[in-house]
Design an enzyme around this catalytic site. Structure first.
Site, short mmCIF file in Angstrom:
data_model
loop_
_atom_site.label_atom_id
_atom_site.label_comp_id
_atom_site.label_asym_id
_atom_site.label_seq_id
_atom_site.Cartn_x
_atom_site.Cartn_y
_atom_site.Cartn_z
N CYS A 152 0.87 -1.27 0.20
CA CYS A 152 -0.02 -0.10 -0.21
C CYS A 152 0.74 1.24 -0.03
CB CYS A 152 -1.15 -0.03 1.19
SG CYS A 152 0.09 0.27 2.86
N GLY A 153 2.05 1.26 0.19
CA GLY A 153 2.80 2.33 0.19
C GLY A 153 2.68 3.18 1.52
#
Length: 312
Positions: A152-153
């Site tokens: 997801c960063g």
């Protein structure tokens, strides 16, 4: 820092494993290649003497300046991300640039860290980015998101309100016009360039193309946002930013993080083979980015700024 210790083995993008393959009534053991996933710690270091830093020579692959070890003043860890080893310096530079932490003029050098207190096995999993200035920047946005995953960063690290302060809308007259038939061919070109995916079947990719469909650069990673960071870092280190004449294609979906990173790099056209998220669409519409989704089987959807898609 010291370089006296023998270098540990450097992790590669793929890892060998023994697996059992079951097909019908047949069971056999064989070797398989897995996509490597390991942590990368990104550290910032301030120059001890302001103005004393000079650009480092480029690495053997020509991609980034490096140094054997980085002395300096203040330093801190800003993020730990799960990634596929390879193009680590580009990943660090692209991540910091996309989050608004650095600009091209801030960077002095990048190197694997060789601190004496660092475990030997972490030698190639820790990168120090040395800045030209003598003080580290304030990093309130990153304080809340110290650990990031390959999935997801840095989720929600910057809202649209923050982006309005540091990113201008993309110019509508940027001159980029992409024909549908060009877009149709991009997924196959990206897939053909994914060398590690061909071995493992387990990596995302981000590809940078010209408006005519020519592949400029491609990066792979277990995280699609990492692949984009590697591309942005490559462009930063080779003085190609902003990428105003480029088309970005990502495998999988377009998330807010990917749209944010593309915007920071000035990319006007962002495509994905799957769906965009609602926040990615909001960002694209506000900043004039052409966002294309479901690009496969000679079809696609345009979610914003359709004027850059040339008529057939």
């Amino acid at each position: 820092m010291s370089t006296s210790r023998a270098d540990p083995p450097r992790p590669g993008p793929s890892t060998r494993a023994r697996v059992l393959t079951v097909s019908g009534d047949t069971v056999r053991e064989r070797r398989d290649d897995l996509a490597t996933e390991e942590p990368l710690e990104i550290r910032l270091s301030a120059s001890r003497h302001v103005g004393s830093a000079t650009p480092r020579p480029r690495a053997a692959d020509g991609s980034v300046p490096t140094s054997a070890g980085i002395p300096g003043g203040a330093h801190r860890t800003v993020a730990i991300t799960m990634r596929t080893p390879g193009h680590d310096f580009e990943l660090a530079a692209g991540f910091l640039y996309g989050e608004g932490v650095i600009t091209p003029g801030d960077l002095s050098s990048i190197a694997y860290c060789t601190d004496e207190d660092l475990p030997r096995e972490a030698r190639y999993n820790t990168v120090t980015v040395r800045l030209r200035q003598g003080r580290l920047p304030e990093l309130p946005a990153l304080d809340r998101h110290f650990m990031t995953s390959s999935a997801c960063g840095v989720c929600g690290s910057a809202g649209l309100e923050v982006l309005r302060d540091r990113c201008a809308p993309l110019p509508a007259d940027a001159g980029v016009q992409v024909a549908p038939k060009v877009l149709y061919g991009l997924p196959d070109r990206l897939r053909a360039a994914q060398s590690v995916f061909g071995k493992t079947g387990g990596l995302h990719a981000a590809g940078l193309f010209t408006a005519a469909g020519d592949l400029v650069a491609v990066r792979e990673d277990v995280g699609r946002h990492n692949a984009v960071d590697k591309l942005v870092g490559w462009a930063l280190m080779t003085e190609r930013l902003p990428l105003r004449d480029s088309v970005l294609l990502v495998s999988g979906r377009s998330s807010y993080e990917i749209a944010q990173k593309a915007l920071s790099a000035g990319i006007p056209v962002v495509c994905s083979v799957s769906a965009p998220s609602s926040l990615a669409v909001d960002l694209a519409r506000e900043f004039g980015m052409t966002l294309v989704g479901f690009l496969r089987d000679e079809r696609f959807n345009v979610y914003s700024a359709p004027e850059r898609i040339a008529a057939s």
